[in-house]
Design a protein around this motif. Structure first.
Motif, PDB file in Angstrom:
ATOM      1  N   LEU A 176       0.827  -1.208   0.000  1.00  0.00           N
ATOM      2  CA  LEU A 176       0.000   0.000   0.000  1.00  0.00           C
ATOM      3  C   LEU A 176       0.861   1.259   0.000  1.00  0.00           C
ATOM      4  O   LEU A 176       0.558   2.234  -0.695  1.00  0.00           O
ATOM      5  CB  LEU A 176      -0.931   0.001   1.213  1.00  0.00           C
ATOM      6  CG  LEU A 176      -2.125  -0.944   1.124  1.00  0.00           C
ATOM      7  CD1 LEU A 176      -2.883  -0.971   2.448  1.00  0.00           C
ATOM      8  CD2 LEU A 176      -3.049  -0.547  -0.001  1.00  0.00           C
ATOM      9  N   ALA A 177       1.932   1.257   0.773  1.00  0.00           N
ATOM     10  CA  ALA A 177       2.836   2.412   0.809  1.00  0.00           C
ATOM     11  C   ALA A 177       3.470   2.635  -0.559  1.00  0.00           C
ATOM     12  O   ALA A 177       3.589   3.777  -1.027  1.00  0.00           O
ATOM     13  CB  ALA A 177       3.905   2.214   1.880  1.00  0.00           C
ATOM     14  N   ASN A 178       3.862   1.557  -1.234  1.00  0.00           N
ATOM     15  CA  ASN A 178       4.451   1.654  -2.565  1.00  0.00           C
ATOM     16  C   ASN A 178       3.425   2.191  -3.568  1.00  0.00           C
ATOM     17  O   ASN A 178       3.745   3.059  -4.394  1.00  0.00           O
ATOM     18  CB  ASN A 178       4.979   0.278  -3.001  1.00  0.00           C
ATOM     19  CG  ASN A 178       5.694   0.344  -4.336  1.00  0.00           C
ATOM     20  OD1 ASN A 178       6.337   1.331  -4.673  1.00  0.00           O
ATOM     21  ND2 ASN A 178       5.574  -0.725  -5.101  1.00  0.00           N
ATOM     22  N   LEU A 179       2.198   1.700  -3.492  1.00  0.00           N
ATOM     23  CA  LEU A 179       1.144   2.158  -4.393  1.00  0.00           C
ATOM     24  C   LEU A 179       0.858   3.644  -4.178  1.00  0.00           C
ATOM     25  O   LEU A 179       0.735   4.410  -5.137  1.00  0.00           O
ATOM     26  CB  LEU A 179      -0.132   1.338  -4.171  1.00  0.00           C
ATOM     27  CG  LEU A 179      -1.305   1.619  -5.081  1.00  0.00           C
ATOM     28  CD1 LEU A 179      -0.932   1.423  -6.544  1.00  0.00           C
ATOM     29  CD2 LEU A 179      -2.474   0.723  -4.718  1.00  0.00           C
ATOM     30  N   LYS A 180       0.787   4.072  -2.932  1.00  0.00           N
ATOM     31  CA  LYS A 180       0.560   5.490  -2.622  1.00  0.00           C
ATOM     32  C   LYS A 180       1.689   6.347  -3.194  1.00  0.00           C
ATOM     33  O   LYS A 180       1.443   7.395  -3.795  1.00  0.00           O
ATOM     34  CB  LYS A 180       0.452   5.683  -1.115  1.00  0.00           C
ATOM     35  CG  LYS A 180       0.170   7.101  -0.716  1.00  0.00           C
ATOM     36  CD  LYS A 180       0.040   7.244   0.789  1.00  0.00           C
ATOM     37  CE  LYS A 180      -0.203   8.694   1.168  1.00  0.00           C
ATOM     38  NZ  LYS A 180      -0.291   8.891   2.601  1.00  0.00           N
ATOM     39  N   HIS A 181       2.920   5.904  -3.035  1.00  0.00           N
ATOM     40  CA  HIS A 181       4.074   6.631  -3.556  1.00  0.00           C
ATOM     41  C   HIS A 181       3.992   6.771  -5.078  1.00  0.00           C
ATOM     42  O   HIS A 181       4.221   7.849  -5.635  1.00  0.00           O
ATOM     43  CB  HIS A 181       5.365   5.911  -3.141  1.00  0.00           C
ATOM     44  CG  HIS A 181       6.609   6.516  -3.707  1.00  0.00           C
ATOM     45  ND1 HIS A 181       7.109   7.731  -3.280  1.00  0.00           N
ATOM     46  CD2 HIS A 181       7.437   6.078  -4.688  1.00  0.00           C
ATOM     47  CE1 HIS A 181       8.192   8.013  -3.983  1.00  0.00           C
ATOM     48  NE2 HIS A 181       8.413   7.036  -4.839  1.00  0.00           N
TER      49      HIS A 181
END
Length: 192
Positions: free
Chosen positions: A55-60
């Motif tokens: 999720l953090a990667n997708l948000k980035h």
């Protein structure tokens, strides 16, 4: 007859029941409650960490994509809202349908910052654009598409002046508004 120790036990029991009932029992544990229902079992730590990282990667990646689109002039941001145009000129109903099909709605400025973001797109294309405002049931009374009263207006001088015959609203390249017939072709700008 009760013994002295029996009186002490009865007194302690009465004190315990009274203080628990009043919820004022310093350092005295209460009686255990009724067990609750069992909830859903959580993810193992390894899976929870994996999902959190994904999720953090997708948000980035989404933030980078927004930045690229803004840099290329494809979108304008105002607060949490994004505004974009496909460059097409259509009538009001078609513009609204295009925006809804893309997952948004026709852009409707609710403050000066949003009006400026929409105006920047109007200037970029050098074409007037419809905004998501229409005349309500009362002639001359304009509302947002959801039926809410306008909380921000930026009418051009002497506007609106359509006397009930111009039920839609367009934005000029200076950011001011004009009431207009809904069958004219104007730039489509959507809000997301």
């Amino acid at each position: 007859m009760l013994s002295y120790s029996s009186y002490i036990l009865i007194a302690l029991a009465a004190l315990s029941v009274t203080c628990h009932a009043l919820s004022k029992c310093p350092e005295i544990s209460g009686l255990p409650g009724i067990p609750g229902r069992h909830g859903l079992k959580g993810l193992p730590d390894s899976l929870a960490t994996k999902h959190h990282n994904a999720l953090a990667n997708l948000k980035h990646r989404l933030l980078r994509l927004e930045a690229v689109l803004a840099l290329n002039g494809k979108i304008r941001k105002a607060g949490e809202k994004m505004f974009a145009s496909n460059g097409n000129k259509t009538d009001f109903a078609s513009a609204l349908q295009s925006c809804e099909k893309a997952g948004g709605t026709l852009a409707a400025p609710k403050n000066e910052e949003e009006n400026k973001a929409i105006m920047d797109i109007v200037k970029q294309h050098n074409q007037y654009a419809y905004v998501g405002i229409r005349m309500g049931e009362v002639s001359g009374q304009f509302k947002y598409l959801n039926g809410m009263a306008l909380n921000y207006v930026n009418w051009h001088k002497h506007e609106p002046n359509g006397k009930g015959k111009e039920k839609c609203v367009e934005m000029y390249t200076d950011g001011t508004w004009n009431d207009k017939k809904c069958n004219m072709n104007r730039l489509t700008i959507c809000k997301f």
